[in-house]
Design a protein around this motif. Structure first.
Motif, PDB file in Angstrom:
ATOM      1  N   ARG A 109       0.848  -1.212   0.000  1.00  0.00           N
ATOM      2  CA  ARG A 109       0.000   0.000   0.000  1.00  0.00           C
ATOM      3  C   ARG A 109       0.877   1.252   0.000  1.00  0.00           C
ATOM      4  O   ARG A 109       0.592   2.222  -0.701  1.00  0.00           O
ATOM      5  CB  ARG A 109      -0.902   0.027   1.244  1.00  0.00           C
ATOM      6  CG  ARG A 109      -1.781  -1.188   1.363  1.00  0.00           C
ATOM      7  CD  ARG A 109      -3.118  -0.956   0.707  1.00  0.00           C
ATOM      8  NE  ARG A 109      -3.966  -2.121   0.884  1.00  0.00           N
ATOM      9  CZ  ARG A 109      -4.778  -2.582  -0.040  1.00  0.00           C
ATOM     10  NH1 ARG A 109      -4.863  -1.972  -1.204  1.00  0.00           N
ATOM     11  NH2 ARG A 109      -5.513  -3.636   0.187  1.00  0.00           N
ATOM     12  N   THR A 110       1.952   1.208   0.795  1.00  0.00           N
ATOM     13  CA  THR A 110       2.861   2.359   0.827  1.00  0.00           C
ATOM     14  C   THR A 110       3.435   2.612  -0.559  1.00  0.00           C
ATOM     15  O   THR A 110       3.445   3.745  -1.043  1.00  0.00           O
ATOM     16  CB  THR A 110       4.013   2.086   1.812  1.00  0.00           C
ATOM     17  OG1 THR A 110       3.458   1.709   3.053  1.00  0.00           O
ATOM     18  CG2 THR A 110       4.877   3.315   1.988  1.00  0.00           C
ATOM     19  N   LEU A 111       3.881   1.505  -1.225  1.00  0.00           N
ATOM     20  CA  LEU A 111       4.467   1.660  -2.557  1.00  0.00           C
ATOM     21  C   LEU A 111       3.471   2.273  -3.525  1.00  0.00           C
ATOM     22  O   LEU A 111       3.802   3.172  -4.297  1.00  0.00           O
ATOM     23  CB  LEU A 111       4.924   0.309  -3.091  1.00  0.00           C
ATOM     24  CG  LEU A 111       6.199  -0.264  -2.519  1.00  0.00           C
ATOM     25  CD1 LEU A 111       6.526  -1.572  -3.189  1.00  0.00           C
ATOM     26  CD2 LEU A 111       7.340   0.720  -2.700  1.00  0.00           C
ATOM     27  N   GLN A 112       2.220   1.771  -3.478  1.00  0.00           N
ATOM     28  CA  GLN A 112       1.235   2.280  -4.428  1.00  0.00           C
ATOM     29  C   GLN A 112       0.936   3.750  -4.170  1.00  0.00           C
ATOM     30  O   GLN A 112       0.694   4.522  -5.096  1.00  0.00           O
ATOM     31  CB  GLN A 112      -0.044   1.442  -4.379  1.00  0.00           C
ATOM     32  CG  GLN A 112       0.202   0.062  -4.983  1.00  0.00           C
ATOM     33  CD  GLN A 112      -0.935  -0.909  -4.754  1.00  0.00           C
ATOM     34  OE1 GLN A 112      -2.091  -0.561  -4.880  1.00  0.00           O
ATOM     35  NE2 GLN A 112      -0.604  -2.127  -4.392  1.00  0.00           N
ATOM     36  N   SER A 113       0.968   4.132  -2.897  1.00  0.00           N
ATOM     37  CA  SER A 113       0.725   5.545  -2.603  1.00  0.00           C
ATOM     38  C   SER A 113       1.901   6.403  -3.074  1.00  0.00           C
ATOM     39  O   SER A 113       1.720   7.519  -3.543  1.00  0.00           O
ATOM     40  CB  SER A 113       0.468   5.755  -1.115  1.00  0.00           C
ATOM     41  OG  SER A 113       1.656   5.554  -0.405  1.00  0.00           O
TER      42      SER A 113
END
Lengths: 291, 289
Positions: free
Chosen positions: A156-160
């Motif tokens: 999720r962090t990467l996608q954000s």
């Protein structure tokens, strides 16, 4: 015929690993690297040297390959932290060109243009094992890890970061650490694929680790669908079966098979980008931000 | 003496790099399209000249045909590939992959038609004469330097004096304002592609007459153009041309220390250094990207 199919399946599994790991940074983190073949190559040379100089143990070869490729992937992570977009693509192009020259010139480590020959078959506890099950196991492991990471906090962090890195940073995410980790994971995976490739073919040279290879891996990801779990795998199988299919078409002379194959996948890349930029398995509504 | 010889060789390579880089920088500056198929325009222009020469056409006709081919390629790319992608707001990477696909296709078609490997145009202009002790120079050096100089002055005059040139610079700065003033940004971006691609043609002809062309040379040209544009500073034509010249000289002078196969790597080490330590380039304004 079975030997042909086993060979094709092994190469498909290895390409699947390459495409899935590249997809991890392209699709989820938005780091558009065109230097993936560099880490494939580092792993292949590392794994091959382990098998040649120490023992032909596939696990040790893969481990060494992952450590070398993962460690040197900091060369790719450094520009990824500094710049985005076109600038990063340019930096990774530069890295790819310099690395291809290094592979061709560092004769003691890579054998130069002639490459490394006579890499021994992989052995576990004294028995020779085929590479196919190892490659399939590694592919399954990487797909499982990708699926887990994608759903977890890290993914999720990467996608954000991919969609808006300043927003991610303002929410207290450590953008630099997440990007670096993603690059190290993806490149270590490419290194494992390289070690398996070297053990499978018993012969490697710089030809397999050039810009063309990086673009082909990129094409697998893009054609299948960046940011999806199965898309890169579909792309890998499609692109690898292309030469086999073309060689069955009677009116193409055998010397032109390579060129026809390249023309087909070049056309596919361009047409897909115009009409379906999210790839074959991609979600059209989400695709715009992804690819 | 070796140093001077290499410097002169570097000037010739640098003139070629400067022209192609200026074309790439013009297109990128005005339209914000990362035209990675720019090297393909170079390849097409070079091979058109090669065929015209082989067919016995007068050389001025070959030059015109080569420039026309490059321009047509640039315009077709803009209309058929980049425009549809930008209509659905594709990101830069969509554009990159599509253009790369085109360059792969053209490279292989040329390989199939013209054969693979190096092809050159034999002309007395590329025979070297000894002008100083141990210094060999072919007339091509002066021709390529003069061409680059004249074209660059012409381009600068066009961009500062001619209304269409001023409009192109305005497009680079603020595309929305262009529309407010009733100018067509679509027409202007076609113009940018036509001029930018045409600049690759003279460079391709000089290359065909000296070192020779092969079907994969477009990759190399594209990479050098990108490197020069970034090192010079995005949006600065002067910077791109200067950086192209510097990369050509650096590649050549590096031969005093390393072997030929490292020449290309030198350019990319410079590029890599700039991206990490000074992403804005020599003349660029610092942007957040």
């Amino acid at each position: 015929m079975t030997a042909f199919l086993i060979n094709l399946a092994t190469l498909a599994a290895i390409s699947g690993i390459l495409a899935s790991t590249l997809n991890f940074i392209v699709g989820y983190a938005g780091i558009f690297s065109v230097a993936h073949a560099v880490f494939f190559g580092l792993g292949a040379y590392g794994g091959a040297q382990v098998a040649l100089l120490l023992v032909p143990n596939p696990f040790l070869a893969c481990l060494v390959a992952a450590v070398i490729a993962g460690g040197l992937s900091l060369c790719l992570a450094l520009p990824a932290l500094r710049v985005r977009g076109e600038y990063f693509v340019a930096a990774s192009l530069g890295l790819q060109m310099v690395a291809a020259t290094l592979f061709a010139e560092l004769k003691p480590l890579t054998g130069g243009i002639g490459g490394l020959v006579g890499i021994p078959r992989p052995e576990i506890l004294g028995t020779i094992v085929p590479v196919l099950p190892l490659a399939l196991a590694a592919l399954a492991l990487i797909l499982w890890a990708t699926a887990r990471l994608q759903r977890g906090t890290f993914g999720r962090t990467l996608q954000s970061i991919r969609d808006a890195d300043s927003a991610a940073e303002s929410l207290g995410k450590n953008v630099n650490a997440a990007k670096t980790l993603a690059v190290v994971f993806a490149c270590a995976g490419a290194g494992v694929a390289g070690a398996l490739y070297a053990l499978h073919l018993s012969f490697i040279n710089v030809e397999s680790f050039t810009l063309d290879q990086s673009i082909q891996i990129m094409a697998m990801v893009i054609i299948g669908g960046a940011g999806t779990l199965w898309g890169p795998l579909v792309g890998a199988v499609l692109l690898l079966s292309l030469p086999a299919v073309i060689s069955f078409i009677p009116f193409i002379p055998p010397t032109e098979v390579g060129a026809v194959q390249q023309i087909i996948y070049g056309t596919a890349m361009t047409l897909l980008m115009i009409f379906r930029p999210a790839g074959l398995l991609g979600d059209m509504s989400k695709g715009k931000s992804t690819a | 003496m070796l140093f001077l010889q290499l410097l002169l060789n570097g000037l010739q390579t640098g003139a070629i790099y400067a022209l192609t880089a200026a074309g790439f920088a013009l297109i990128f500056g005005a339209t914000k399209i990362f035209h990675v198929a720019h090297g393909t325009a170079f390849t097409i222009a070079g091979y058109v000249f090669l065929f015209a020469w082989g067919a016995g056409w007068p050389s001025w006709l070959g030059v015109l045909a080569s420039i026309a081919a490059a321009m047509v390629f640039g315009i077709v790319m803009e209309r058929l590939v980049y425009r549809p992608i930008q209509r659905h707001e594709g990101s830069f990477f969509t554009v990159f992959v599509a253009a790369f696909g085109v360059s792969i296709v053209v490279q292989n078609i040329i390989g199939m038609i013209a054969g693979r490997g190096f092809a050159t145009v034999d002309t007395p202009l590329s025979f070297s004469a000894e002008i100083l002790p141990e210094i060999f120079v072919a007339p091509m050096l002066w021709i390529s330097l003069a061409t680059a100089g004249v074209l660059f002055v012409a381009l600068t005059l066009f961009l500062t004096r001619h209304p269409a040139g001023v409009a192109l610079r305005a497009l680079a700065q603020n595309p929305d304002l262009i529309r407010t003033y009733g100018l067509s940004s679509n027409g202007l971006s076609v113009l940018a592609f036509a001029i930018g691609s045409a600049l690759a043609a003279p460079a391709a002809i000089v290359t065909a007459m000296t070192t020779g062309l092969n079907e994969a040379i477009g990759h190399h040209v594209m990479l050098i153009s990108i490197a020069a544009t970034i090192v010079g500073g995005i949006g600065s034509l002067r910077g791109a041309a200067l950086a192209g010249m510097m990369l050509g000289i650096a590649e050549s002078l590096a031969l005093t220390v390393v072997d030929t196969q490292w020449a290309e790597a030198v350019s990319f080490l410079v590029l890599f250094g700039f991206i990490i330590f000074r992403p804005a380039g020599i003349f660029g304004v610092t942007q957040t990207r």
